[in-house]
Design an enzyme around this catalytic site. Structure first.
Site, PDB file in Angstrom:
ATOM      1  N   SER A  11       0.835  -1.214   0.000  1.00 23.81           N
ATOM      2  CA  SER A  11       0.000   0.000   0.000  1.00 23.81           C
ATOM      3  C   SER A  11       0.862   1.253   0.000  1.00 23.81           C
ATOM      4  O   SER A  11       0.552   2.244   0.641  1.00 23.81           O
ATOM      5  CB  SER A  11      -0.928   0.004   1.225  1.00 23.81           C
ATOM      6  N   ILE A  14       2.410   3.151  -5.282  1.00 27.61           N
ATOM      7  CA  ILE A  14       1.600   2.549  -6.354  1.00 27.61           C
ATOM      8  C   ILE A  14       0.315   1.966  -5.750  1.00 27.61           C
ATOM      9  O   ILE A  14      -0.781   2.150  -6.309  1.00 27.61           O
ATOM     10  CB  ILE A  14       2.383   1.455  -7.124  1.00 27.61           C
ATOM     11  N   ASN A  96      13.369  -8.691  -2.185  1.00 28.48           N
ATOM     12  CA  ASN A  96      12.027  -8.796  -2.770  1.00 28.48           C
ATOM     13  C   ASN A  96      11.618 -10.247  -3.034  1.00 28.48           C
ATOM     14  O   ASN A  96      10.426 -10.565  -3.037  1.00 28.48           O
ATOM     15  CB  ASN A  96      11.922  -7.933  -4.033  1.00 28.48           C
ATOM     16  N   HIS A 176      11.384  -6.049 -18.683  1.00 37.37           N
ATOM     17  CA  HIS A 176      11.170  -4.672 -18.232  1.00 37.37           C
ATOM     18  C   HIS A 176      12.509  -4.165 -17.722  1.00 37.37           C
ATOM     19  O   HIS A 176      12.869  -4.381 -16.597  1.00 37.37           O
ATOM     20  CB  HIS A 176      10.140  -4.687 -17.099  1.00 37.37           C
TER      21      HIS A 176
END
Ligand code: APR
Length: 320
Positions: A11, A14, A96, A176
């Site tokens: 939250s 983004i 991550n 990406h």
């Protein structure tokens, strides 16, 4: 019919923007989730208080317990940390990856039928790991990158040609990152390919190459300006477009990081390709013909993604 449920896992910048857009578009009820207790609740309440003014109907709640995402129809994942000065790409990958393990377990337990859109970077490796950790069907887990990269390309082209962004379409393939492959042949102004526009004198090859490079560097350009964070408005809008196509079975043709099982000669990897997104998740992977130069650029990009997946396997051997 009950409203759809959209779970936003993460939250931050983004995540908050996603909640706002999903509310404004009345896509469903929204649950914001974050480990930082208070942030999802606060953002949810703030956005809910804008609903009487904007005139939308949606419940917005915040939580730091995965049980809150139970039965979600869509999960959009932005949980994680962004790269900070002094941190290597592998450091970020390691942190991550652990986050994806937790998120994957939470989705597996509480929202196994959801359509999952991953945004956390490094995207192509994180979405691959998230699918494995969650065990969800491969067509129900995708990564958001191509819509954003194409949007950046479309904006720059529309500014160059002084035409509406609505009349510019663009295709960006591959990972990406620095190796993404914007395809001039498949990008158009009202159906006219960029390669023809070069012949028509609208733009020189050199100028087009500059625009392509600016697209590749699109994320870094924003980080350079913001200094303390990365882009969030356009990434959120891009993921919402994908979620909407799923929820409304629109069957939009959108470039996404999708699981490849042999398409484009790639196996067991997530790479940016054109897909059809509808009620069945990723319903189709569109395989377009690539010329020699395009194929070489695509292969290079795939190689970079493969390197990231290898680095993930070194950290978490269970991913193999
Ligand atoms: N579980 C849930 N939430 C987490 C976890 C976790 N294990 N770890 C971190 N978070 C939360 C943070 O508390 C933070 O609120 O993820 C949120 C990330 O938000 P921001 O730091 O504001 O990042 P944002 O700009 O939203 O980007 C999120 O998307 O584009 C990518 O590179 C970007 O990986 C980054 C991600």
């Amino acid at each position: 019919m009950a409203r759809k449920k959209i779970a936003l896992i993460g939250s931050g910048m983004i995540g908050g923007t996603l909640a706002h857009l999903a509310g404004l578009k009345e896509l469903g009820d929204i649950v914001l989730f974050d480990i930082a207790d208070g942030i999802p609740q606060g953002k949810g309440l703030d956005i809910a208080q804008s609903s009487p003014v904007e005139g939308f109907n949606a419940s917005l709640t915040g939580a730091s317990d995965y049980a809150a995402i139970e039965g979600a129809d869509v999960c959009i994942v932005t949980a994680g940390v962004a790269r900070k000065p002094g941190m290597s790409r592998d450091d970020l990958l390691g942190i991550n990856l652990k986050v994806m393990e937790q998120v994957g377990a939470g989705i597996k337990k509480y929202a196994p039928n959801a359509f999952v859109i991953c945004i956390t970077n490094p995207l192509d490796a994180m979405v691959w790991a998230l699918q494995k950790f969650s065990g969800l069907p491969k067509n129900m887990v995708v990564g958001m990158a191509g819509v954003l990269d194409s949007a950046r390309f479309r904006l720059f082209l529309s500014e160059e040609f002084k035409v509406s962004v609505q009349d510019v379409t663009a295709f960006v393939l591959g990972g990406h990152g620095d190796t993404m492959v914007p395809l001039a042949r498949y990008s158009t102004v009202a159906g006219i390919p960029l390669t023809d526009l070069v012949k028509m004198g609208w733009v020189t090859k050199e100028r087009l190459e500059e625009i392509i490079q600016r697209t590749r560097d699109g994320g870094a350009e924003i980080v350079g300006l913001l200094k303390t964070g990365s882009a969030y408005y356009a990434p959120a809008a891009s993921a919402i477009e994908m979620a909407e196509s799923y929820l409304k079975d629109k069957k939009r043709v959108l470039p996404c990081a999708a699981y490849l099982s042999g398409q484009y000669g790639v196996k067991d990897m997530y790479v940016g390709v054109p897909t059809v997104i509808g009620a069945g998740g990723v319903e189709r992977i569109v395989e377009i013909d690539l010329n020699k130069a395009e194929q070489e650029a695509f292969d290079k990009s795939v190689g970079a993604v493969a390197g990231l997946c290898e680095a993930c396997i070194n950290i978490a051997p269970s991913l193999k």
